[in-house]
Enzyme design. Sequence first.
Site, mmCIF file in Angstrom:
data_model
loop_
_atom_site.group_PDB
_atom_site.id
_atom_site.type_symbol
_atom_site.label_atom_id
_atom_site.label_comp_id
_atom_site.label_asym_id
_atom_site.label_seq_id
_atom_site.Cartn_x
_atom_site.Cartn_y
_atom_site.Cartn_z
ATOM 1 N N CYS A 133 27.309 28.028 -19.110
ATOM 2 C CA CYS A 133 28.750 28.184 -18.875
ATOM 3 C C CYS A 133 29.468 26.935 -18.392
ATOM 4 O O CYS A 133 30.539 26.596 -18.900
ATOM 5 C CB CYS A 133 28.978 29.295 -17.862
ATOM 6 S SG CYS A 133 28.479 30.896 -18.443
ATOM 7 N N ARG A 191 22.190 15.834 -11.940
ATOM 8 C CA ARG A 191 21.123 15.996 -12.936
ATOM 9 C C ARG A 191 20.368 17.292 -12.700
ATOM 10 O O ARG A 191 19.148 17.364 -12.869
ATOM 11 C CB ARG A 191 20.176 14.795 -12.927
ATOM 12 C CG ARG A 191 19.403 14.646 -14.270
ATOM 13 C CD ARG A 191 18.421 13.503 -14.233
ATOM 14 N NE ARG A 191 19.089 12.242 -14.040
ATOM 15 C CZ ARG A 191 18.549 11.209 -13.402
ATOM 16 N NH1 ARG A 191 17.342 11.304 -12.871
ATOM 17 N NH2 ARG A 191 19.220 10.082 -13.265
ATOM 18 N N SER A 192 21.096 18.318 -12.331
ATOM 19 C CA SER A 192 20.464 19.621 -12.134
ATOM 20 C C SER A 192 20.040 20.181 -13.488
ATOM 21 O O SER A 192 20.620 19.857 -14.532
ATOM 22 C CB SER A 192 21.423 20.588 -11.447
ATOM 23 O OG SER A 192 22.519 20.871 -12.291
ATOM 24 N N ASP A 252 21.488 10.565 -10.485
ATOM 25 C CA ASP A 252 21.142 11.376 -9.327
ATOM 26 C C ASP A 252 20.761 10.443 -8.189
ATOM 27 O O ASP A 252 20.944 9.224 -8.290
ATOM 28 C CB ASP A 252 20.058 12.410 -9.652
ATOM 29 C CG ASP A 252 18.659 11.823 -9.783
ATOM 30 O OD1 ASP A 252 18.493 10.583 -9.666
ATOM 31 O OD2 ASP A 252 17.709 12.605 -9.971
#
Length: 296
Positions: free
Chosen positions: A138, A173-174, A196
Site C-alpha cells: 500500500c 530500507r524496511s 539506512d
Amino acid sequence: MTACKTVLASQIARPFRHFLKKKLDKCTSKPTLIGLLANQDPASKKYAEWTAKTCQETGVQFELAQVNKHELELEIIKANHNKDIHGIMVYYPVFGYPLDISLQNRVNYFKDVEGLSQRALQNVYQNKRFYDKNIIPCTPLAIIKTLEYIQEYRSDLSFGHRLENKTVTVINRSDIVGKPLAALLASEGALVYSVDENNVQLFTPTDIKDTPFSQQQVIPQSDIVITGVPFRNYKVPTAILKPGVVAINFSAFANFEKDVTYKASHFVPSVGKVTVTMLKRNLLRLYDYQLQQLRQ
C-alpha cells in the site's frame, strides 16, 4: 525557481476515493475488512481510526479488533478461514523483526490487502506487478500515485520508462516499504539510492549494490527525496537538498526541516490518506477475485 507547492494526501486520494465509492455503490454486497490491532503504538491507533472513517465514507465494512499480541496469529488464521471477511490488515510493529515477518506470511495471499506477504513482495522485486491477481504494497503504491499526481511519474510513457533520467533517494530500507519502493522506482528507470543507518545501496532493475557513498553525498544529486525515518529527531538538512527537489515524507514524524519549502518544487508532508485509499483499492481487487472463485 517557482514557489513550492505543498501537496496534501487528501488531494491525491480524492479521485480514487470517489472512484471506489462509485464502484462500491453498485455492489449488491459490500466487502468486509478486518483490522487486527495488537500494539499500543499511537501511530497505529491513528491509522486505525482513519481507516475506519474512510471505509465508512466509501461503503467498505470495517471491523477493528483489539487483540492480545500472543493470540494474534490465531486471530489471523480465523480470519483467513472466515468467508465473510475479504481483507485482513495487521497494525505493525507487534513483536518486531523477525517475528512480524512470520505474521505477515500467515495472512492468506488473497486477503492480504497490504501486500506484505513474501509472495506479494517477491512479485514487486521480480517486476511482476502487472500480472493478474498481484497486489502492490500500500505505501509504495501510494508514493507512486503521489509522484503521478505531481507529474514526476509519467504515466503517458510505457512501463519501464516512467521515471527515466530521475535520481531518487529513499531514506528507509524496511522490508515492507523502503525496499519494495526502491525496487518499484528502479524498475521504472530511475537511479535509486536506498539509505539506512548502515550504508547507501544502489537499486537497479536487476540488482542491488553496496556503494561507498553517504547520504550527504547522494541527497544533493537527487531529483526526488523520499523519507520514512521513524524517529522524531531525524531531519534531512534543507541546505543539502537540490533546488527544485520533490520532497515526500511517509514517516509519522516530520523528516524534513520546516524550511524545506524554500528548496523544494513540491513538498508532500504525509501520504497516510493515500495509503489507506490504496488499501481499499487492493481490497476491492481481492474481493473481486474471491467472488470469481465462488462462481467457479
